[in-house]
Design a protein around this motif. Structure first.
Motif, PDB file in Angstrom:
ATOM      1  N   ALA A  16      70.827 113.614 107.902  1.00  0.00           N
ATOM      2  CA  ALA A  16      69.718 112.887 107.043  1.00  0.00           C
ATOM      3  C   ALA A  16      70.065 113.097 105.570  1.00  0.00           C
ATOM      4  CB  ALA A  16      68.464 113.427 107.554  1.00  0.00           C
ATOM      5  N   GLY A  17      70.300 114.305 105.226  1.00  0.00           N
ATOM      6  CA  GLY A  17      70.441 114.468 103.870  1.00  0.00           C
ATOM      7  C   GLY A  17      71.479 114.143 103.003  1.00  0.00           C
ATOM      8  N   LEU A  18      72.708 113.818 104.107  1.00  0.00           N
ATOM      9  CA  LEU A  18      74.006 113.571 103.357  1.00  0.00           C
ATOM     10  C   LEU A  18      73.767 111.891 103.166  1.00  0.00           C
ATOM     11  CD1 LEU A  18      76.769 114.339 102.303  1.00  0.00           C
ATOM     12  CD2 LEU A  18      77.683 113.966 104.890  1.00  0.00           C
ATOM     13  N   PHE A  19      73.558 111.338 104.680  1.00  0.00           N
ATOM     14  CA  PHE A  19      73.608 109.651 104.480  1.00  0.00           C
ATOM     15  C   PHE A  19      72.331 109.093 104.730  1.00  0.00           C
ATOM     16  CE2 PHE A  19      77.721 110.972 107.160  1.00  0.00           C
ATOM     17  CZ  PHE A  19      78.359 110.758 105.764  1.00  0.00           C
ATOM     18  N   GLY A  20      71.190 109.801 104.955  1.00  0.00           N
ATOM     19  CA  GLY A  20      69.886 109.121 104.908  1.00  0.00           C
ATOM     20  C   GLY A  20      69.711 108.601 106.409  1.00  0.00           C
ATOM     21  N   TRP A  21      70.107 109.306 107.431  1.00  0.00           N
ATOM     22  CA  TRP A  21      70.017 108.865 108.575  1.00  0.00           C
ATOM     23  C   TRP A  21      68.594 109.494 109.125  1.00  0.00           C
ATOM     24  CZ3 TRP A  21      75.365 110.088 110.953  1.00  0.00           C
ATOM     25  CH2 TRP A  21      76.496 109.312 110.349  1.00  0.00           C
ATOM     26  N   GLN A  22      68.310 108.752 110.113  1.00  0.00           N
ATOM     27  CA  GLN A  22      67.035 109.134 111.119  1.00  0.00           C
ATOM     28  C   GLN A  22      67.590 109.326 112.371  1.00  0.00           C
ATOM     29  OE1 GLN A  22      66.384 105.836 109.244  1.00  0.00           O
ATOM     30  NE2 GLN A  22      66.524 106.869 107.527  1.00  0.00           N
ATOM     31  N   VAL A  23      66.878 109.913 113.296  1.00  0.00           N
ATOM     32  CA  VAL A  23      67.112 110.182 114.686  1.00  0.00           C
ATOM     33  C   VAL A  23      66.052 109.344 115.639  1.00  0.00           C
ATOM     34  CG1 VAL A  23      67.624 111.575 116.523  1.00  0.00           C
ATOM     35  CG2 VAL A  23      68.625 112.274 114.202  1.00  0.00           C
ATOM     36  N   GLU A  24      66.519 108.654 116.486  1.00  0.00           N
ATOM     37  CA  GLU A  24      65.716 107.847 117.504  1.00  0.00           C
ATOM     38  C   GLU A  24      66.216 108.136 118.731  1.00  0.00           C
ATOM     39  OE1 GLU A  24      64.483 103.556 118.602  1.00  0.00           O
ATOM     40  OE2 GLU A  24      63.302 104.273 116.700  1.00  0.00           O
ATOM     41  N   GLY A  25      65.970 108.908 119.544  1.00  0.00           N
ATOM     42  CA  GLY A  25      66.535 109.257 121.064  1.00  0.00           C
ATOM     43  C   GLY A  25      68.033 109.614 120.843  1.00  0.00           C
ATOM     44  N   ASP A  26      69.180 109.043 121.305  1.00  0.00           N
ATOM     45  CA  ASP A  26      70.159 109.377 121.100  1.00  0.00           C
ATOM     46  C   ASP A  26      71.079 108.718 120.035  1.00  0.00           C
ATOM     47  OD1 ASP A  26      70.512 107.017 122.281  1.00  0.00           O
ATOM     48  OD2 ASP A  26      72.011 107.788 124.139  1.00  0.00           O
ATOM     49  N   ARG A  27      70.534 108.201 119.056  1.00  0.00           N
ATOM     50  CA  ARG A  27      71.161 107.442 118.157  1.00  0.00           C
ATOM     51  C   ARG A  27      70.790 107.704 116.624  1.00  0.00           C
ATOM     52  NH1 ARG A  27      70.162 101.523 120.966  1.00  0.00           N
ATOM     53  NH2 ARG A  27      71.478 102.084 122.672  1.00  0.00           N
ATOM     54  N   PHE A  28      71.735 108.051 115.658  1.00  0.00           N
ATOM     55  CA  PHE A  28      71.209 107.957 114.422  1.00  0.00           C
ATOM     56  C   PHE A  28      71.000 106.454 113.815  1.00  0.00           C
ATOM     57  CE2 PHE A  28      74.090 111.774 114.110  1.00  0.00           C
ATOM     58  CZ  PHE A  28      73.111 112.535 113.665  1.00  0.00           C
ATOM     59  N   LEU A  29      70.041 106.381 113.048  1.00  0.00           N
ATOM     60  CA  LEU A  29      69.754 105.307 112.368  1.00  0.00           C
ATOM     61  C   LEU A  29      69.664 105.061 111.033  1.00  0.00           C
ATOM     62  CD1 LEU A  29      66.432 104.036 114.803  1.00  0.00           C
ATOM     63  CD2 LEU A  29      68.877 103.753 115.107  1.00  0.00           C
ATOM     64  N   LEU A  30      69.872 103.870 110.446  1.00  0.00           N
ATOM     65  CA  LEU A  30      69.809 103.850 108.993  1.00  0.00           C
ATOM     66  C   LEU A  30      69.158 102.267 108.911  1.00  0.00           C
ATOM     67  CD1 LEU A  30      70.683 104.636 106.266  1.00  0.00           C
ATOM     68  CD2 LEU A  30      72.704 103.323 106.241  1.00  0.00           C
ATOM     69  N   ASP A  31      67.946 102.529 108.207  1.00  0.00           N
ATOM     70  CA  ASP A  31      67.181 101.355 108.084  1.00  0.00           C
ATOM     71  C   ASP A  31      66.774 100.478 109.432  1.00  0.00           C
ATOM     72  OD1 ASP A  31      67.265 101.617 105.372  1.00  0.00           O
ATOM     73  OD2 ASP A  31      69.108 100.473 104.835  1.00  0.00           O
ATOM     74  N   GLY A  32      66.712 101.490 110.531  1.00  0.00           N
ATOM     75  CA  GLY A  32      66.396 100.841 111.585  1.00  0.00           C
ATOM     76  C   GLY A  32      67.257 100.425 112.560  1.00  0.00           C
ATOM     77  N   ASN A  33      68.567 100.467 112.108  1.00  0.00           N
ATOM     78  CA  ASN A  33      69.709  99.927 112.635  1.00  0.00           C
ATOM     79  C   ASN A  33      70.671 101.259 113.157  1.00  0.00           C
ATOM     80  OD1 ASN A  33      69.553  97.070 112.257  1.00  0.00           O
ATOM     81  ND2 ASN A  33      69.599  97.759 110.194  1.00  0.00           N
TER      82      ASN A  33
END
Length: 243
Positions: A16-33
């Protein structure tokens, strides 16, 4: 790409700090994708990044892998939107097979924070060429000073790196600037293994996250373009206006 970690929450904080990713379930998300997967380490899945290769027919591809002296490491697994299995090539490099069933994988590409590339690291180029040619129909070529795998449609699908005394697949993620990414990685508890170096048309840095999972980042290298037009090239050109 999918990351398995003994502490997924802590690993998610790093990325999250490196790429700005979030987590939802078993996926990393960026801007909801979805941009990558994440899960907890299991007996059959060691910690680190796993590269998945598309398999339109999972069982057929598993058979092709074993016929080419690769190994099946896990039974097929039903996932949300896909059916998967983990394999190893003839030299032992682990990779996943992904048969899409409504979810093809990364939903965002071509911008910072998304998957850029994946490289096979091996010194046995002959064995790799034989295996991936037999299973996926790939050929190996040299483009821009680096080795690339081409699909049967002659699209670039992956790279190849030699001279590391290692056998594995390594993912690469796009960043806007590798120098900034190096500073962020260090500040978050990761470290740089090598680079930055110019590879192909980009600046390339290999890193390790705080849990020891290796990966790479790459950023485009912008070079000035000079256009020179000789005087003789434009003599005789006229604009005629009708009245």
């Amino acid at each position: 790409m999918e990351l398995t970690a003994s502490d997924p929450d802590d690993a998610a904080g790093f990325y999250a700090g490196l790429f700005g990713w979030q987590v939802e379930g078993d996926r990393f998300l960026l801007d909801g994708n979805a941009v990558a997967g994440i899960g907890r380490t299991r007996p059959e899945r060691s910690e680190g990044w796993l590269t998945y290769l598309a398999a339109p027919d999972l069982q057929t591809t598993i058979t092709d892998v074993t016929n080419a002296y690769g190994r099946q490491l896990t039974w097929p697994e039903e996932r949300h939107g896909a059916r998967t299995a983990v394999m190893a090539d003839a030299s032992g490099a682990m990779f996943g097979l992904w048969q899409a069933a409504g979810f093809a994988g990364a939903q965002l590409r071509g911008e910072p924070g998304t998957m850029e590339w994946s490289d096979l690291i091996t010194d046995d180029v002959t064995a790799a060429t034989r295996f991936y040619g037999s299973v996926f129909g790939w050929t190996l070529t040299q483009e821009f000073g680096s080795s690339e795998w081409l699909s049967e449609a002659h699209d670039s699908v992956a790279g190849l790196i030699t001279g590391r005394y290692d056998v594995r697949w390594q993912p690469s993620f796009q960043v806007a600037d590798t120098t900034e990414a190096i500073d962020r990685c260090a500040g978050l508890g990761g470290r740089v293994i090598s680079g930055p170096v110019e590879m192909g048309l980009g600046s390339y840095v290999e890193m390790v996250d705080p849990h020891g999972a290796p990966f790479a980042v790459t950023a485009p290298v912008h070079r000035p373009v000079e256009l020179n037009v000789a005087y003789n090239d434009i003599i005789g050109m006229e604009l005629t206006y009708g009245g």
